[in-house]
Motif scaffolding. Structure first.
Motif, short mmCIF file in Angstrom:
data_model
loop_
_atom_site.label_atom_id
_atom_site.label_comp_id
_atom_site.label_asym_id
_atom_site.label_seq_id
_atom_site.Cartn_x
_atom_site.Cartn_y
_atom_site.Cartn_z
N THR A 25 1.87 -6.33 7.69
CA THR A 25 2.76 -5.46 6.91
C THR A 25 2.59 -3.98 7.26
O THR A 25 3.45 -3.17 6.94
N TYR A 26 1.45 -3.63 7.94
CA TYR A 26 1.22 -2.23 8.28
C TYR A 26 2.24 -1.76 9.33
O TYR A 26 2.51 -2.45 10.31
N LYS A 27 2.81 -0.59 9.11
CA LYS A 27 3.80 -0.03 10.03
C LYS A 27 3.35 1.36 10.52
O LYS A 27 3.24 2.29 9.72
N PRO A 28 3.08 1.49 11.83
CA PRO A 28 2.78 2.83 12.36
C PRO A 28 3.99 3.75 12.23
O PRO A 28 5.12 3.29 12.03
N ILE A 29 3.75 5.03 12.38
CA ILE A 29 4.83 6.02 12.33
C ILE A 29 5.87 5.73 13.42
O ILE A 29 5.52 5.45 14.57
N ASP A 30 7.13 5.75 13.04
CA ASP A 30 8.22 5.55 14.00
C ASP A 30 8.82 6.92 14.34
O ASP A 30 9.39 7.59 13.47
N TYR A 31 8.69 7.33 15.62
CA TYR A 31 9.21 8.63 16.03
C TYR A 31 10.68 8.56 16.45
O TYR A 31 11.27 9.57 16.82
N LYS A 32 11.23 7.33 16.42
CA LYS A 32 12.66 7.11 16.72
C LYS A 32 13.08 7.75 18.05
O LYS A 32 14.11 8.40 18.15
N GLY A 33 12.23 7.55 19.06
CA GLY A 33 12.58 8.01 20.40
C GLY A 33 12.30 9.47 20.68
O GLY A 33 12.55 9.94 21.79
N LYS A 34 11.77 10.21 19.73
CA LYS A 34 11.48 11.63 19.94
C LYS A 34 10.05 11.80 20.44
O LYS A 34 9.10 11.43 19.76
N ASN A 35 9.90 12.35 21.65
CA ASN A 35 8.58 12.50 22.26
C ASN A 35 7.84 13.70 21.68
O ASN A 35 8.45 14.68 21.25
N GLY A 36 6.52 13.63 21.64
CA GLY A 36 5.71 14.74 21.15
C GLY A 36 4.28 14.60 21.61
O GLY A 36 3.89 13.60 22.22
N ILE A 60 8.33 12.97 47.17
CA ILE A 60 7.94 11.56 47.13
C ILE A 60 7.99 11.06 45.69
O ILE A 60 7.38 11.66 44.79
N TYR A 61 8.69 9.96 45.49
CA TYR A 61 8.89 9.41 44.15
C TYR A 61 8.08 8.12 43.97
O TYR A 61 8.24 7.17 44.73
N GLY A 62 7.22 8.10 42.95
CA GLY A 62 6.62 6.84 42.53
C GLY A 62 7.64 6.09 41.69
O GLY A 62 8.65 6.65 41.26
N ASP A 63 7.40 4.81 41.45
CA ASP A 63 8.31 4.01 40.64
C ASP A 63 8.49 4.67 39.27
O ASP A 63 7.53 5.05 38.62
N GLN A 64 9.74 4.82 38.84
CA GLN A 64 10.03 5.48 37.56
C GLN A 64 10.62 4.50 36.53
O GLN A 64 11.18 4.91 35.52
N ASN A 65 10.46 3.21 36.78
CA ASN A 65 11.01 2.21 35.86
C ASN A 65 9.92 1.72 34.90
O ASN A 65 8.98 1.04 35.31
N PHE A 66 10.06 2.07 33.64
CA PHE A 66 9.07 1.70 32.64
C PHE A 66 9.75 1.21 31.37
O PHE A 66 10.87 1.62 31.05
N PHE A 67 9.01 0.37 30.64
CA PHE A 67 9.45 0.00 29.30
C PHE A 67 9.01 1.12 28.35
O PHE A 67 7.83 1.46 28.27
N VAL A 68 9.97 1.70 27.64
CA VAL A 68 9.66 2.74 26.66
C VAL A 68 10.11 2.22 25.29
O VAL A 68 11.31 2.07 25.04
N PRO A 69 9.17 1.91 24.40
CA PRO A 69 9.54 1.37 23.09
C PRO A 69 10.34 2.39 22.29
O PRO A 69 10.05 3.60 22.36
N PRO A 70 11.32 1.96 21.53
CA PRO A 70 12.18 2.90 20.79
C PRO A 70 11.43 3.72 19.75
O PRO A 70 11.84 4.84 19.43
N HIS A 71 10.30 3.17 19.23
CA HIS A 71 9.53 3.94 18.24
C HIS A 71 8.77 5.09 18.89
O HIS A 71 8.41 6.06 18.23
#
Length: 543
Positions: free
Chosen positions: A177-188, A11-22
């Motif tokens: 001007t504050y910028k959080p860490i950008d993981y550039k799409g790499k999950n952790g 059984i599959y729940g909805d798998q469509n999500f917005f994933v930010p590139p950072h």
């Protein structure tokens, strides 16, 4: 509709999500908070202290920048050991923004529980309340990998290892001007949560940035009625239920009232004071609302929705609740797990089914299998719930994933459930908690639900007493209602009239002052087992 969700028994729940590139959950939360304008975010229901969403954003970036200056680097673990308070989520979200991993220790931990959790996650930095510091300062200072302790309260402390939260939060940083860490799409890993430990020592579950981003985009309770409904929260924010539900409220812009501890009168008084619209609670609080005499002294007619999780709620209890409080429109149940980053299945306001925990939530994939043969089961066939999907965690710290996941990559929950033709799930019990009486299986939660219908019973927990001939005898631990007079035989007979012969309380009834539970309301079976060893009694089957 459900037919489109199921493929080969999966059984599959909805798998469509917005994933930010950072792919930084902290940055994701900041973006959401900035949409809430000047709304109040959190209110301490006892002290009346509060924080708005704009102020929360400012505090988060101030703390995040300060943590970076203190030396918090990507992948460093930062712990919070505190009661619920305004600073709690500010601290954890700041940790995500600067690249750290948040973990949470219950403020009621004993020394052994605290050192066990610390040994799992090995935090380099800790946010600590004054209460926790006074009780555990010697222990914390004896651990060489803890570099800094940030004190929420202005209490006496000496040494360079301590710093005041106030000093970090009052440092001004421009939010533009504050910028959080950008993981550039790499999950952790983003968060470490501890399993409830209902059957043994807790394990550290690795929750990723993607897990949390997905969990916080799942449909929110109350959202289809009105975002103006005020929420009341009592679960500790160190728990999975506390963390995930709290973050979902923040992301959705809900005004949340919280309490640092549970006390019946204070809880009910807070509902009236803040005109609370929906309650997040474990099943024992549902029973409290059904049986409380204090409620009559207050106006709680503002309550429209109850979101109940942690264990199944008996259908008769739900009926009693709605009869007593006709203004409650919905009691919505959920089946969740730390390993699912919150909910696995969840009822929504539309078309709930009695006794069900609802359909599968977005971000989760489920199969129900025979735990012995691994055969995938179909409609109406109880089996072990196994799950996969972008909301499912990345395994336990220090454990091989092969121990907990099957060959197809599905996490083995150990929970027994079945689903109906519409895809609604029904929880039976835990594999490890099922009582084996001769050749029969007895779900403790079923007996607990029936016991709570007895007018003299305030709380109940059921486990199995070892028996050479039968294997285990179902045994109940019961807390009486104040002033109630009831005998063991009366309760044994009450159950016998309502269940099949193999489910009777042949192990008898033990009256206690309280049933041991986790902070999120789950019964601690291992502690019930320990209580059995200290009680000498004649089994009810021989009375």
């Amino acid at each position: 509709m459900f037919a489109e969700q199921i493929q080969n028994g999966i059984i599959y729940g909805d798998q469509n999500f917005f994933v930010p590139p950072h792919l930084n959950f902290g940055a994701f939360v900041l973006e959401k908070i900035l949409e809430h304008n000047d709304r109040v975010a959190l209110i301490n229901g006892e002290t009346e202290e509060q924080i708005t969403y704009p102020k929360m954003v400012q505090k988060i970036v101030n703390i995040a920048s300060s943590l970076t200056d203190l030396g918090v680097e990507i992948g460093d673990v930062v712990a919070i050991a505190s009661e619920n308070r305004l600073e709690y989520f500010v601290s954890s979200i700041a940790v995500y923004c600067c690249g750290g991993i948040s973990t949470f220790f219950n403020n009621a931990y004993t020394k052994n529980e605290l050192t066990h959790a610390i040994d799992i996650s090995k935090p380099k930095f800790m946010f600590v309340s004054g209460e926790v510091f006074k009780r555990h300062s010697e222990t914390l200072r004896s651990i060489n990998f803890i570099k800094k302790i940030v004190l929420y309260d202005d209490i006496e402390s000496s040494g360079n290892d301590c710093i005041r939260y106030r000093e970090l939060s009052e440092r001004y940083v421009d939010i533009n001007t504050y910028k959080p860490i950008d993981y550039k799409g790499k999950n952790g890993t983003c968060m470490i949560l501890y399993t409830s430990g209902t059957t043994g020592l807790a394990k550290g579950a690795k929750i990723t940035h993607l897990n949390l981003i997905v969990a916080c985009q799942q449909p929110h309770f109350g959202s289809s009625l009105s975002r103006e409904l005020t929420s009341l929260f009592i679960a500790p924010w160190s728990s999975t239920m506390g963390q995930i539900c709290g973050l979902q409220d923040i992301v959705h812009g809900i005004r949340t009232v919280f309490l640092t501890k549970y006390e019946e009168r204070l809880y009910i008084k807070t509902i009236e004071k803040y005109k609370v619209g929906y309650l997040t609670m474990p099943p024992p609080l549902v029973v409290m609302l059904c049986k409380s005499s204090i409620v009559n002294e207050y106006d709680i007619s503002s309550v429209e929705i109850l979101f109940v999780g942690g264990a199944p709620t008996n259908p008769k209890t739900i009926t009693q609740l709605k009869t007593r409080y006709p203004h409650i429109k919905h009691l919505l149940q959920a089946y969740g797990a730390t390993e699912a980053t919150g909910s696995v299945c969840r009822e929504m306001e539309v078309a709930p089914k009695e006794g069900s925990v609802g359909p599968i939530v977005p971000g989760i994939i489920i199969k129900v299998v025979d735990p012995e043969t691994n055969k995938v089961l179909g409609v109406g066939e109880p089996g072990e719930v196994r799950m996969s999907g972008p909301a499912v965690f990345d395994g336990y710290i220090g454990k091989d994933k092969k121990d907990d996941f099957d060959e197809a990559g599905f996490y083995k929950t150990g929970d027994i459930a079945y689903y109906d033709k519409d895809g609604y799930f029904y929880i039976v019990d835990r594999i490890k908690e099922i009582i084996k009486y001769k050749a029969w299986q007895v779900p403790p939660s079923e007996l607990e639900g029936i016991l709570l219908q007895h007018p003299a019973v305030k709380e109940a927990g059921v486990t199995g007493t070892p028996d050479l001939l039968a294997g285990e005898l179902p045994t109940a631990f019961v807390v009486k209602q104040q002033g109630a007079i009831v005998t063991e035989k009366e309760i044994v007979d009450y159950i016998s009239d309502k269940v099949a012969p193999w489910k009777r309380l042949r192990g008898g009834v033990i009256f206690v002052d309280e049933v041991p539970k986790t902070p999120s309301g789950k019964i601690l079976r291992r502690k019930l087992k320990a209580l059995l060893q200290s009680v000498q009694k004649i089994p009810a089957s021989k009375l």
